[in-house]
Write a protein that holds these residues in place. Structure first.
Motif, PDB file in Angstrom:
ATOM      1  N   VAL A 174      15.585  11.233   9.125  1.00  0.00           N
ATOM      2  CA  VAL A 174      16.782  11.609  10.045  1.00  0.00           C
ATOM      3  C   VAL A 174      17.804  10.480   9.759  1.00  0.00           C
ATOM      4  O   VAL A 174      17.792   9.515   9.180  1.00  0.00           O
ATOM      5  CB  VAL A 174      15.888  10.364  11.628  1.00  0.00           C
ATOM      6  N   ILE A 213      -2.394   7.972  10.802  1.00  0.00           N
ATOM      7  CA  ILE A 213      -2.738   8.554   9.175  1.00  0.00           C
ATOM      8  C   ILE A 213      -2.913   7.436   8.243  1.00  0.00           C
ATOM      9  O   ILE A 213      -3.980   7.103   7.737  1.00  0.00           O
ATOM     10  CB  ILE A 213      -1.950  10.095   9.143  1.00  0.00           C
ATOM     11  N   SER A 214      -1.267   6.108   8.413  1.00  0.00           N
ATOM     12  CA  SER A 214      -1.316   6.065   7.713  1.00  0.00           C
ATOM     13  C   SER A 214      -2.115   4.590   7.276  1.00  0.00           C
ATOM     14  O   SER A 214      -2.433   4.053   6.603  1.00  0.00           O
ATOM     15  CB  SER A 214       0.254   5.502   7.601  1.00  0.00           C
ATOM     16  N   PHE A 272       0.662  -1.226  -0.380  1.00  0.00           N
ATOM     17  CA  PHE A 272       0.288   0.444   0.151  1.00  0.00           C
ATOM     18  C   PHE A 272       0.740   1.032  -0.050  1.00  0.00           C
ATOM     19  O   PHE A 272       1.549   0.774   0.233  1.00  0.00           O
ATOM     20  CB  PHE A 272      -0.772   0.361   1.001  1.00  0.00           C
ATOM     21  N   PHE A 285      10.982   7.829   5.008  1.00  0.00           N
ATOM     22  CA  PHE A 285       9.744   7.264   5.487  1.00  0.00           C
ATOM     23  C   PHE A 285       9.224   7.992   4.043  1.00  0.00           C
ATOM     24  O   PHE A 285       9.175   9.523   4.321  1.00  0.00           O
ATOM     25  CB  PHE A 285       9.455   7.754   6.460  1.00  0.00           C
ATOM     26  N   HIS A 328      10.173  15.874  18.134  1.00  0.00           N
ATOM     27  CA  HIS A 328       9.318  16.423  17.654  1.00  0.00           C
ATOM     28  C   HIS A 328       9.354  15.087  15.697  1.00  0.00           C
ATOM     29  O   HIS A 328       8.295  14.860  15.904  1.00  0.00           O
ATOM     30  CB  HIS A 328      10.414  17.607  16.264  1.00  0.00           C
ATOM     31  N   ALA A 329      10.665  14.394  15.892  1.00  0.00           N
ATOM     32  CA  ALA A 329      10.682  13.257  14.707  1.00  0.00           C
ATOM     33  C   ALA A 329       9.536  12.020  15.719  1.00  0.00           C
ATOM     34  O   ALA A 329       8.869  11.472  14.558  1.00  0.00           O
ATOM     35  CB  ALA A 329      12.088  12.872  15.021  1.00  0.00           C
ATOM     36  N   LEU A 365      -0.718  10.155   1.455  1.00  0.00           N
ATOM     37  CA  LEU A 365      -2.148   9.807   1.800  1.00  0.00           C
ATOM     38  C   LEU A 365      -3.872  10.354   1.087  1.00  0.00           C
ATOM     39  O   LEU A 365      -3.404  11.170   0.645  1.00  0.00           O
ATOM     40  CB  LEU A 365      -2.566  10.872   3.402  1.00  0.00           C
ATOM     41  N   PHE A 384       3.095   3.497   1.394  1.00  0.00           N
ATOM     42  CA  PHE A 384       3.698   3.195   2.780  1.00  0.00           C
ATOM     43  C   PHE A 384       5.016   2.703   2.079  1.00  0.00           C
ATOM     44  O   PHE A 384       4.799   1.972   1.240  1.00  0.00           O
ATOM     45  CB  PHE A 384       2.793   3.123   3.331  1.00  0.00           C
ATOM     46  N   ILE A 397      18.505  20.780  21.600  1.00  0.00           N
ATOM     47  CA  ILE A 397      18.374  20.648  20.001  1.00  0.00           C
ATOM     48  C   ILE A 397      18.216  19.298  19.661  1.00  0.00           C
ATOM     49  O   ILE A 397      17.174  18.362  19.450  1.00  0.00           O
ATOM     50  CB  ILE A 397      19.290  21.393  19.129  1.00  0.00           C
ATOM     51  N   ARG A 398      18.916  18.284  20.767  1.00  0.00           N
ATOM     52  CA  ARG A 398      19.322  16.915  20.158  1.00  0.00           C
ATOM     53  C   ARG A 398      17.638  16.573  21.268  1.00  0.00           C
ATOM     54  O   ARG A 398      17.094  15.609  20.201  1.00  0.00           O
ATOM     55  CB  ARG A 398      19.999  16.610  21.065  1.00  0.00           C
ATOM     56  N   ALA A 413      23.101  15.018  13.551  1.00  0.00           N
ATOM     57  CA  ALA A 413      21.941  14.614  13.953  1.00  0.00           C
ATOM     58  C   ALA A 413      20.952  16.149  13.336  1.00  0.00           C
ATOM     59  O   ALA A 413      21.315  16.887  12.754  1.00  0.00           O
ATOM     60  CB  ALA A 413      21.364  14.663  15.153  1.00  0.00           C
ATOM     61  N   ALA A 430       5.297   8.457   2.186  1.00  0.00           N
ATOM     62  CA  ALA A 430       4.006   7.665   2.257  1.00  0.00           C
ATOM     63  C   ALA A 430       3.084   9.091   1.152  1.00  0.00           C
ATOM     64  O   ALA A 430       2.957   9.984   1.225  1.00  0.00           O
ATOM     65  CB  ALA A 430       3.190   7.587   3.320  1.00  0.00           C
ATOM     66  N   PHE A 487       5.955  13.209  15.711  1.00  0.00           N
ATOM     67  CA  PHE A 487       5.376  13.422  14.107  1.00  0.00           C
ATOM     68  C   PHE A 487       4.967  12.144  13.141  1.00  0.00           C
ATOM     69  O   PHE A 487       4.627  11.614  12.393  1.00  0.00           O
ATOM     70  CB  PHE A 487       6.837  13.919  12.955  1.00  0.00           C
ATOM     71  N   LEU A 488       6.121  11.181  13.215  1.00  0.00           N
ATOM     72  CA  LEU A 488       6.246   9.537  12.778  1.00  0.00           C
ATOM     73  C   LEU A 488       4.886   8.680  13.331  1.00  0.00           C
ATOM     74  O   LEU A 488       4.547   8.082  12.508  1.00  0.00           O
ATOM     75  CB  LEU A 488       7.677   9.123  13.058  1.00  0.00           C
ATOM     76  N   LEU A 491      15.401  20.184  11.545  1.00  0.00           N
ATOM     77  CA  LEU A 491      15.901  20.797  12.835  1.00  0.00           C
ATOM     78  C   LEU A 491      17.167  19.330  12.149  1.00  0.00           C
ATOM     79  O   LEU A 491      17.296  18.725  11.956  1.00  0.00           O
ATOM     80  CB  LEU A 491      15.244  19.526  13.630  1.00  0.00           C
ATOM     81  N   LEU A 534      21.361  19.350  14.135  1.00  0.00           N
ATOM     82  CA  LEU A 534      22.293  19.846  15.598  1.00  0.00           C
ATOM     83  C   LEU A 534      22.853  21.048  15.215  1.00  0.00           C
ATOM     84  O   LEU A 534      23.000  21.648  16.360  1.00  0.00           O
ATOM     85  CB  LEU A 534      23.224  18.558  15.838  1.00  0.00           C
ATOM     86  N   LEU A 565       2.422  10.254  11.791  1.00  0.00           N
ATOM     87  CA  LEU A 565       2.016   9.823  10.638  1.00  0.00           C
ATOM     88  C   LEU A 565       1.727   8.362  10.078  1.00  0.00           C
ATOM     89  O   LEU A 565       1.103   7.715   9.300  1.00  0.00           O
ATOM     90  CB  LEU A 565       3.477   9.448  10.045  1.00  0.00           C
ATOM     91  N   PHE A 566       2.364   7.326  10.822  1.00  0.00           N
ATOM     92  CA  PHE A 566       2.295   5.901  11.344  1.00  0.00           C
ATOM     93  C   PHE A 566       0.314   5.728  11.027  1.00  0.00           C
ATOM     94  O   PHE A 566      -0.576   4.571  10.987  1.00  0.00           O
ATOM     95  CB  PHE A 566       2.589   5.327  12.370  1.00  0.00           C
ATOM     96  N   LEU A 600      14.972  17.521  18.069  1.00  0.00           N
ATOM     97  CA  LEU A 600      15.321  16.556  17.767  1.00  0.00           C
ATOM     98  C   LEU A 600      14.424  14.946  17.360  1.00  0.00           C
ATOM     99  O   LEU A 600      13.501  14.426  16.971  1.00  0.00           O
ATOM    100  CB  LEU A 600      16.368  16.842  16.760  1.00  0.00           C
TER     101      LEU A 600
END
Lengths: 328, 262
Positions: free
Chosen positions: A260, B22-23, A216, A246, B11-12, A250, A218, B4-5, A274, A248, B15-16, A311, A313, B19-20, B8
């Motif tokens: 990341v 919603i998906s 699907f 990732f 937020h990540a 929608l 994704f 910041i770390r 990072a 997708a 967000f993931l 974002l 580092l 998204l998971f 990061l």
């Protein structure tokens, strides 16, 4: 596919180089928007890209060109060591690939050139180190595809100007095979680097990656490996890079991309770099013209609203929104 | 640096996670075509006859008025070599949705016409799998209801003449149906031109890719589109490499190469 003078010219080049192509796919896009970053403040951005690809019976060719520009209104502009009240930053990239497919073995030659040129605004701010950065490279890939697995060997050569410029000679080897819904990709990369200040390094990175295509809209990809770097004075350093992405779709009009990247220095397991980014793109409209028969003019386009957030580092955060129109 | 770390990571992960969810929602409720392919129509009632179904208690009362006409439709279906269980499946579906008898009869007539067309198209090409046709016909009917044209179905079946490794009609038709449902699932998300869609279907049917892997192309298209490639270019890429004998690994590799910038 577009039937325009640009397409006609591309078609002629292809025919002259490779004989009658089977398929071609031309894409043209343009985008404009605004962005804000913690490092350089508000900015306006614009860019355009063109790319075309021809598939012949044995040979295929692909070329692409893109350029972007940004106007920064904040107190600093990326790539400049002193403060400018505002500034202009631009880059351009051109690349070309030629490949030959002969049975299960395919060869690929790729050359590219890139120009990143930060310039001061014409009358505002004193800027130093605004020297353009040039980079160029070439690679040759040998790929063997069988029904069960695929292996490749790809030597490469690249060069970059500027303060952190230098030459790189590398060899990448890798394979891929299917394991259920996962595509497993073991590989290794060997690179020798000589910087313009005379220093050298040799690095080896065995790694393992995978992609998941579940059936699907994704998809997830990730890879990691151990990078060991040898310096001329005999010292070594180890780093564990990790990347994951990732993708997708929608519904019918929302596309999502997230990534990341982490760099972990060993043996202390210290995170030295990072980076995370997300982009959500909304398709606002589709338009086009479909020809009635073969050879008749056919084109289509999309108007999109991409929104991104990153974002880092070192560089902090940035966010942006814009409009993008793409034709194919 | 630590702030910041931490940001990061927060937020990540948030967000993931969003998204998971919603998906997952998207997958469960919006990906009808892929679901339909993965889960063909219920076959639990396939061996029930119309007489038995109407002999039930509640159904007899609610739908008894259309019994004779449904039996006539079943007779016509039998002449095409298809079983009446196909109509029983639709009767069960209609009654569960509480569709009025008259409307259900109209739907059954449409279904019968579709199934007869499917049987005719298969027979004309020597691809009618005697004794095993009901499941395939139900699957093909579902695709026609989802927007597939009969001519597209017929053209895709014509390509099977080159499938010399497959000796019997059943695996040939199954391969075609999987290719059709994959192309429709892609088209539902990323609209393709009719010509491109037809070429994609033919390329998949004749490719070396196992049909169980066709569905992965939906994910692959999502990845290409999210990375900025147009669907027509993605389509050209898949057609070209699938036609030249490439496997899924090769197609994925080619896609990655195009997404990555130097």
């Amino acid at each position: 596919m577009i039937h325009t003078p640009v397409h006609a010219l591309s078609f002629l080049i292809s025919v002259s180089l490779f004989g009658a192509p089977g398929l071609s796919a031309l894409e043209i896009s343009a985008a404009a928007g605004s962005a804000w970053s913690s490092d350089s403040g508000p900015a306006l951005e614009a860019g355009a890209a063109i790319g075309d690809e021809f598939f012949g019976r044995v040979f295929s060719a692909r070329y692409a060109g893109e350029g972007s520009a940004a106007w920064y209104f904040g107190d600093a502009t990326p790539g400049m060591t002193t403060t400018a009240s505002d500034g202009f930053y631009g880059d351009a990239l051109a690349s070309a690939e030629f490949s030959a497919l002969t049975g299960p073995l395919s060869n690929l030659v790729k050359v590219y050139g890139k120009l990143e040129s930060p310039y001061p605004a014409s009358s505002v701010g004193a800027v130093v180190d605004s020297v353009p950065i040039y980079s160029a490279g070439a690679s040759l890939a040998f790929v063997l595809n069988t029904f069960d697995f695929s292996v490749s060997l790809e030597p490469r050569l690249s060069w970059q100007s500027g303060n952190s410029g230098g030459k790189e000679l590398g060899l990448n080897s890798g394979g891929s095979f299917l394991a259920g819904e996962f595509l497993v990709k073991p590989g290794a990369d060997l690179a020798w680097m000589e910087w313009d200040d005379g220093s050298e390094s040799l690095s080896l990175r065995p790694g393992l990656g995978f992609s998941w295509y579940p059936g699907f809209p994704f998809s997830v990809s990730a890879d990691s490996g151990l990078t060991r770097t040898w310096l001329p004075d005999g010292t070594t350093s180890d780093e564990l890079p990790f990347r994951a992405s990732f993708y997708a779709a929608l519904g019918t009009s929302i596309l999502v991309k997230a990534a990341v990247e982490l760099g972990i220095a060993l043996p202390d397991a210290e995170v030295v770099s990072a980076f995370g980014s997300t982009e959500v793109s909304f398709t606002l409209g589709r338009f086009g013209r479909v020809g009635e028969g073969d050879g008749e003019s056919t084109w289509s386009g999309e108007l999109r609203l991409p929104c991104h957030f990153t974002l880092d580092l070192d560089d902090g955060w940035s966010a942006g929104v814009g409009l993008e129109v793409a034709f194919d | 640096m630590i702030g910041i770390r931490s940001k990061l990571a927060n937020h990540a992960s948030t967000f993931l996670a969003c998204l998971f969810v919603i998906s997952l929602f998207d997958f469960l409720f919006l990906t009808n075509l892929v679901q339909a392919q993965a889960q063909p129509p219920a076959t639990g009632t396939a061996k029930r006859t119309i007489a038995v179904w109407f002999g039930g208690t509640e159904e007899e009362k609610k739908y008894g008025s259309i019994k004779n006409e449904v039996e006539l439709l079943a007779l016509n279906l039998g002449f095409s070599g298809l079983g009446e269980g196909l109509l029983v499946d639709r009767l069960v579906e209609g009654s569960q949705k509480r569709i009025p008898a008259e409307k259900l009869l109209v739907a059954l007539k449409d279904e019968t016409r579709r199934l007869q067309s499917i049987a005719r198209i298969l027979s004309e090409r020597g691809l009618f799998p005697v004794g095993e046709a009901d499941g395939l016909a139900a699957e093909a009917s579902l695709l026609l209801r989802a927007g597939l044209g009969e001519s597209e179905f017929a053209t895709a079946l014509d390509a099977t003449a080159e499938l010399v490794d497959l000796k019997t009609p059943l695996p040939k038709v199954q391969r075609v149906l999987t290719a059709l449902s994959t192309a429709l699932a892609i088209h539902a998300r990323f609209p393709l031109e009719v010509g491109d869609r037809q070429k994609l279907i033919t390329a998949l049917v004749l490719s070396r890719i196992p049909r169980e892997r066709f569905g992965s192309l939906v994910s692959l298209f999502a990845r290409g589109k999210a990375s900025g490639m147009s669907q027509s270019r993605m389509c050209a890429l898949v057609i070209e490499y699938a036609s030249s004998g490439a496997t899924m690994e090769r197609i994925e590799r080619e896609l990655e190469r195009r997404i990555r910038t130097p």
